[in-house]
Write a protein that holds these residues in place. Structure first.
Motif, PDB file in Angstrom:
ATOM      1  N   ALA A 284     -43.737  52.860  33.433  1.00  0.00           N
ATOM      2  CA  ALA A 284     -42.709  52.548  32.280  1.00  0.00           C
ATOM      3  C   ALA A 284     -42.619  53.883  31.486  1.00  0.00           C
ATOM      4  O   ALA A 284     -43.818  54.441  30.803  1.00  0.00           O
ATOM      5  CB  ALA A 284     -42.971  51.426  31.446  1.00  0.00           C
ATOM      6  N   PRO A 285     -41.245  54.431  31.150  1.00  0.00           N
ATOM      7  CA  PRO A 285     -40.004  53.997  31.646  1.00  0.00           C
ATOM      8  C   PRO A 285     -40.089  54.668  33.364  1.00  0.00           C
ATOM      9  O   PRO A 285     -39.236  54.308  33.932  1.00  0.00           O
ATOM     10  CB  PRO A 285     -39.003  54.800  30.838  1.00  0.00           C
ATOM     11  N   GLY A 286     -40.687  55.633  33.713  1.00  0.00           N
ATOM     12  CA  GLY A 286     -40.690  56.167  35.004  1.00  0.00           C
ATOM     13  C   GLY A 286     -39.621  56.913  35.319  1.00  0.00           C
ATOM     14  O   GLY A 286     -38.817  57.393  34.253  1.00  0.00           O
ATOM     15  N   ASN A 287     -39.421  57.633  36.257  1.00  0.00           N
ATOM     16  CA  ASN A 287     -38.325  58.251  36.997  1.00  0.00           C
ATOM     17  C   ASN A 287     -37.915  57.748  38.249  1.00  0.00           C
ATOM     18  O   ASN A 287     -38.726  57.140  38.901  1.00  0.00           O
ATOM     19  CB  ASN A 287     -38.448  59.767  36.865  1.00  0.00           C
ATOM     20  N   PRO A 288     -36.722  58.372  38.850  1.00  0.00           N
ATOM     21  CA  PRO A 288     -36.214  57.878  40.139  1.00  0.00           C
ATOM     22  C   PRO A 288     -37.409  58.167  41.342  1.00  0.00           C
ATOM     23  O   PRO A 288     -37.346  57.406  42.232  1.00  0.00           O
ATOM     24  CB  PRO A 288     -35.047  58.613  40.575  1.00  0.00           C
ATOM     25  N   GLY A 289     -38.118  59.357  41.264  1.00  0.00           N
ATOM     26  CA  GLY A 289     -39.073  59.675  42.137  1.00  0.00           C
ATOM     27  C   GLY A 289     -40.182  58.593  42.364  1.00  0.00           C
ATOM     28  O   GLY A 289     -40.578  58.195  43.226  1.00  0.00           O
ATOM     29  N   MET A 290     -40.434  57.959  41.213  1.00  0.00           N
ATOM     30  CA  MET A 290     -41.672  57.152  41.148  1.00  0.00           C
ATOM     31  C   MET A 290     -41.345  55.830  41.572  1.00  0.00           C
ATOM     32  O   MET A 290     -42.231  55.208  41.867  1.00  0.00           O
ATOM     33  CB  MET A 290     -42.062  57.154  39.502  1.00  0.00           C
ATOM     34  N   SER A 291     -39.864  55.330  41.576  1.00  0.00           N
ATOM     35  CA  SER A 291     -39.683  54.133  41.946  1.00  0.00           C
ATOM     36  C   SER A 291     -39.854  53.724  43.835  1.00  0.00           C
ATOM     37  O   SER A 291     -40.227  52.694  44.004  1.00  0.00           O
ATOM     38  CB  SER A 291     -37.896  54.221  41.875  1.00  0.00           C
ATOM     39  N   ALA A 292     -40.308  55.105  44.239  1.00  0.00           N
ATOM     40  CA  ALA A 292     -40.550  54.844  45.631  1.00  0.00           C
ATOM     41  C   ALA A 292     -41.984  54.224  45.744  1.00  0.00           C
ATOM     42  O   ALA A 292     -42.586  53.837  46.792  1.00  0.00           O
ATOM     43  CB  ALA A 292     -40.783  56.129  46.523  1.00  0.00           C
ATOM     44  N   VAL A 293     -43.043  54.592  44.936  1.00  0.00           N
ATOM     45  CA  VAL A 293     -44.532  53.883  44.911  1.00  0.00           C
ATOM     46  C   VAL A 293     -44.685  53.161  43.763  1.00  0.00           C
ATOM     47  O   VAL A 293     -45.801  52.606  43.496  1.00  0.00           O
ATOM     48  CB  VAL A 293     -45.366  55.204  44.754  1.00  0.00           C
TER      49      VAL A 293
ATOM     50  N   ALA B  69     -49.358  41.344  33.345  1.00  0.00           N
ATOM     51  CA  ALA B  69     -50.918  41.116  33.513  1.00  0.00           C
ATOM     52  C   ALA B  69     -51.645  42.042  34.295  1.00  0.00           C
ATOM     53  O   ALA B  69     -52.195  41.867  35.165  1.00  0.00           O
ATOM     54  CB  ALA B  69     -51.037  39.692  34.255  1.00  0.00           C
ATOM     55  N   VAL B  70     -51.458  43.361  33.786  1.00  0.00           N
ATOM     56  CA  VAL B  70     -52.019  44.456  34.622  1.00  0.00           C
ATOM     57  C   VAL B  70     -53.423  44.605  34.134  1.00  0.00           C
ATOM     58  O   VAL B  70     -53.921  44.197  32.979  1.00  0.00           O
ATOM     59  CB  VAL B  70     -51.421  45.710  34.252  1.00  0.00           C
ATOM     60  N   ASP B  71     -54.416  45.281  34.914  1.00  0.00           N
ATOM     61  CA  ASP B  71     -55.771  45.338  34.783  1.00  0.00           C
ATOM     62  C   ASP B  71     -56.097  46.897  34.035  1.00  0.00           C
ATOM     63  O   ASP B  71     -57.069  46.933  33.293  1.00  0.00           O
ATOM     64  CB  ASP B  71     -56.503  45.359  36.005  1.00  0.00           C
ATOM     65  N   LEU B  72     -55.124  47.711  33.989  1.00  0.00           N
ATOM     66  CA  LEU B  72     -55.473  49.212  33.917  1.00  0.00           C
ATOM     67  C   LEU B  72     -54.175  49.753  33.260  1.00  0.00           C
ATOM     68  O   LEU B  72     -53.013  49.888  34.175  1.00  0.00           O
ATOM     69  CB  LEU B  72     -55.977  49.867  34.863  1.00  0.00           C
ATOM     70  N   VAL B  73     -54.164  50.283  32.022  1.00  0.00           N
ATOM     71  CA  VAL B  73     -53.009  51.210  31.757  1.00  0.00           C
ATOM     72  C   VAL B  73     -53.276  52.615  31.638  1.00  0.00           C
ATOM     73  O   VAL B  73     -54.332  52.822  31.067  1.00  0.00           O
ATOM     74  CB  VAL B  73     -52.366  50.673  30.314  1.00  0.00           C
ATOM     75  N   VAL B  74     -52.619  53.304  32.122  1.00  0.00           N
ATOM     76  CA  VAL B  74     -52.746  54.911  32.092  1.00  0.00           C
ATOM     77  C   VAL B  74     -51.620  55.270  31.189  1.00  0.00           C
ATOM     78  O   VAL B  74     -50.305  55.517  31.500  1.00  0.00           O
ATOM     79  CB  VAL B  74     -52.841  55.554  33.422  1.00  0.00           C
TER      80      VAL B  74
ATOM     81  N   LEU C  47     -49.599  60.799  39.075  1.00  0.00           N
ATOM     82  CA  LEU C  47     -50.632  59.724  38.763  1.00  0.00           C
ATOM     83  C   LEU C  47     -50.331  58.394  39.677  1.00  0.00           C
ATOM     84  O   LEU C  47     -50.910  57.731  40.024  1.00  0.00           O
ATOM     85  CB  LEU C  47     -50.716  59.311  37.423  1.00  0.00           C
ATOM     86  N   ALA C  48     -49.086  57.971  39.421  1.00  0.00           N
ATOM     87  CA  ALA C  48     -48.605  56.938  40.032  1.00  0.00           C
ATOM     88  C   ALA C  48     -48.801  56.966  41.692  1.00  0.00           C
ATOM     89  O   ALA C  48     -49.134  55.847  42.374  1.00  0.00           O
ATOM     90  CB  ALA C  48     -47.245  56.490  39.683  1.00  0.00           C
ATOM     91  N   LEU C  49     -48.367  58.114  42.245  1.00  0.00           N
ATOM     92  CA  LEU C  49     -48.509  58.400  43.581  1.00  0.00           C
ATOM     93  C   LEU C  49     -50.120  58.111  44.002  1.00  0.00           C
ATOM     94  O   LEU C  49     -50.396  57.768  45.068  1.00  0.00           O
ATOM     95  CB  LEU C  49     -48.064  59.645  43.986  1.00  0.00           C
ATOM     96  N   ALA C  50     -50.994  58.759  43.250  1.00  0.00           N
ATOM     97  CA  ALA C  50     -52.411  58.863  43.655  1.00  0.00           C
ATOM     98  C   ALA C  50     -52.887  57.206  43.488  1.00  0.00           C
ATOM     99  O   ALA C  50     -53.548  57.053  44.337  1.00  0.00           O
ATOM    100  CB  ALA C  50     -53.076  59.663  42.877  1.00  0.00           C
TER     101      ALA C  50
ATOM    102  N   PRO D 285     -60.801  57.226  45.334  1.00  0.00           N
ATOM    103  CA  PRO D 285     -59.895  56.373  44.626  1.00  0.00           C
ATOM    104  C   PRO D 285     -59.869  56.602  43.143  1.00  0.00           C
ATOM    105  O   PRO D 285     -60.619  56.294  42.523  1.00  0.00           O
ATOM    106  CB  PRO D 285     -60.424  54.951  45.173  1.00  0.00           C
ATOM    107  N   LEU D 286     -58.417  57.071  42.817  1.00  0.00           N
ATOM    108  CA  LEU D 286     -58.341  57.154  41.442  1.00  0.00           C
ATOM    109  C   LEU D 286     -58.341  56.040  40.393  1.00  0.00           C
ATOM    110  O   LEU D 286     -58.945  56.304  39.670  1.00  0.00           O
ATOM    111  CB  LEU D 286     -56.772  58.049  41.303  1.00  0.00           C
ATOM    112  N   GLY D 287     -57.981  54.829  40.968  1.00  0.00           N
ATOM    113  CA  GLY D 287     -57.773  53.957  40.051  1.00  0.00           C
ATOM    114  C   GLY D 287     -59.346  53.515  39.646  1.00  0.00           C
ATOM    115  O   GLY D 287     -59.619  53.117  38.515  1.00  0.00           O
ATOM    116  N   VAL D 288     -60.345  53.561  40.776  1.00  0.00           N
ATOM    117  CA  VAL D 288     -61.578  53.220  40.351  1.00  0.00           C
ATOM    118  C   VAL D 288     -62.364  54.303  39.413  1.00  0.00           C
ATOM    119  O   VAL D 288     -62.990  53.648  38.386  1.00  0.00           O
ATOM    120  CB  VAL D 288     -62.610  53.317  41.793  1.00  0.00           C
TER     121      VAL D 288
END
Length: 423
Positions: A31-40, A62-67, A15-18, A293-296
């Motif tokens: 959050a908390p994430g993992n080492p691979g997610m730290s790249a994106v 101040a995020v606009d969207l939580v997934v 999801l984070a990558l997309a 666009p996934l976020g949209v």
């Protein structure tokens, strides 16, 4: 928009990558994430089961969207806590998430919506379970009523094993066995509009040829060239939309990802189960092919305006995901084994290495830290091509005790190869 993904696994990495590839997304946090997610994404410590902590973090960033990725935080009401702060959240309320949190609740909703599914008995005592097993006969299907991380279902011809599983759970469903291939069909919904995604197939058992115990999922692929024509429309009309409408009739808005696990039986489509979040590892393959666009999409669903945006678009070709698991999985898992070869695989076009159970040791080395360690997802011209590329990636990555299935998408790939071979 600024986004925050909650969770630590492969689904959340995908999801984070997309989201990072969505031009409208300016920041990705996890959050908390993992080492691979730290790249994106920028990683933050948080207790994903604490609605207050997640909401505090979302406010602070101040995020606009939580997934919200995993099922346990959804059932615990984390999405409710975020929405109570006035922040858009993709993920159903605790009440709506009972569609996954309680299989008995899901059966009741399906009955109200006239959704086709397996006959079932809800059992709370050993005597009730024994009687239900005898009523249905083998193969026996016993499902833990609550959350079980994808491993609460036993399907067996061994009555003693079926009864033992039933006794080990507080409440179970004993169901009739559904024949036919299983299909996963996800849908993004705001509680009114329903946008199905591509059908996918995952592989639950640990060993080739669907042998061994159930896992959280050892691989997946999409699309399904063998799926009946019109399957997606049929499931939307007979399963997905009626379920969302029945929940709304009960005063429960389901906003998020509705996951229908289906069996294509000789009598037609039947629902095996509902989940209230993206499935893992099907999400990895699906998002690799998503051309929207996934976020949209997720923001529109969270805000109740999904019909204001176009349905999902898809890239041509196919995607195959192969999971690499640690030694001992699924009964146990081994941690601390050094992982090698990821960088070279991840650098290839249209191949993603998705982290699930990884960590950094004291020397900064990437090591295993869970049962399902990572997954390689490859996009190709068709399933056969994508499958070859995925397995090339798997064999280029190594860690002690690594295990994976060798037959992910093999039948579908063989059918394609056979079609291309002159008679």
């Amino acid at each position: 928009m600024k986004t925050l993904v909650i969770g630590t696994g492969g689904r959340e990495h995908a999801l984070a990558l997309a989201l990072s590839r969505d031009p409208s997304v300016t920041e990705v946090h996890a959050a908390p994430g993992n080492p691979g997610m730290s790249a994106v994404a920028t990683l933050h410590p948080v207790d994903p089961m604490s609605g207050q902590d997640v909401a505090d973090l979302a406010e602070r960033l101040a995020v606009d969207l939580v997934v919200v990725g995993p099922e346990a935080p959804l059932v615990a009401g984390v999405a409710d806590a975020v929405r109570d702060r006035g922040i858009s959240c993709f993920g159903p309320s605790a009440e709506a998430a009972q569609l996954e949190g309680s299989k008995a609740f899901a059966k009741d909703v399906m009955a109200g919506a006239d959704v086709p599914t397996a006959l079932a008995h809800v059992c709370v005592t050993e005597e009730e379970a024994a009687a239900a097993l005898d009523a249905f006969g083998p193969p026996y299907v016993v499902k833990d009523d609550g959350l079980a991380a994808g491993k609460g279902v036993v399907v067996t011809d061994d009555r003693a094993a079926a009864l033992a599983h039933a006794v080990s759970c507080e409440r179970v469903l004993v169901e009739e066995y559904l024949d036919g291939p299983e299909v996963s069909l996800f849908a993004i919904t705001d509680g009114s509009t329903v946008y199905p995604l591509l059908p996918a197939q995952d592989f639950k058992r640990i060993f080739d040829n669907d042998e061994g115990p159930n896992t959280g999922g050892m691989g997946a692929y999409t699309p399904l060239p063998w799926a009946p024509h019109g399957l997606v429309d049929e499931v939307r009309e007979r399963v997905l939309q009626p379920t969302v409408d029945e929940l709304a009739r009960r005063g429960v808005r389901f906003s998020g990802l509705l996951y229908a696990g289906l069996a294509l039986t000789e009598r037609g489509v039947r629902v095996v189960e509902f989940n209230a979040r993206f499935g893992d590892p099907e999400t990895q393959a699906l998002l690799a092919l998503l051309d929207s666009p996934l976020g949209v999409l997720l923001k529109a669903a969270a805000d109740g305006v999904l019909d204001d945006v176009a349905p999902p678009r898809w890239k041509p070709g196919a995607a195959v995901t192969v999971v690499m698991a640690s030694a001992g999985y699924p009964e146990t898992s081994r941690s601390g084994d050094v992982i090698r070869g990821i960088e070279g695989v991840d650098a290839q076009p249209d191949i993603d290495v998705i982290h699930a159970g990884t960590a950094l040791d004291d020397d900064g080395r990437l090591v295993t830290a869970g049962g399902r360690v990572l997954a390689v997802t490859a996009v190709g011209d068709d399933i056969a091509h994508a499958r070859v590329r995925a397995y090339q990636g798997v064999t280029a990555i190594s860690f002690d005790g690594a295990q994976w299935r060798h037959d992910i998408a093999s039948r579908a790939a063989a059918d394609i190869v056979n079609e291309d071979t002159p008679a």
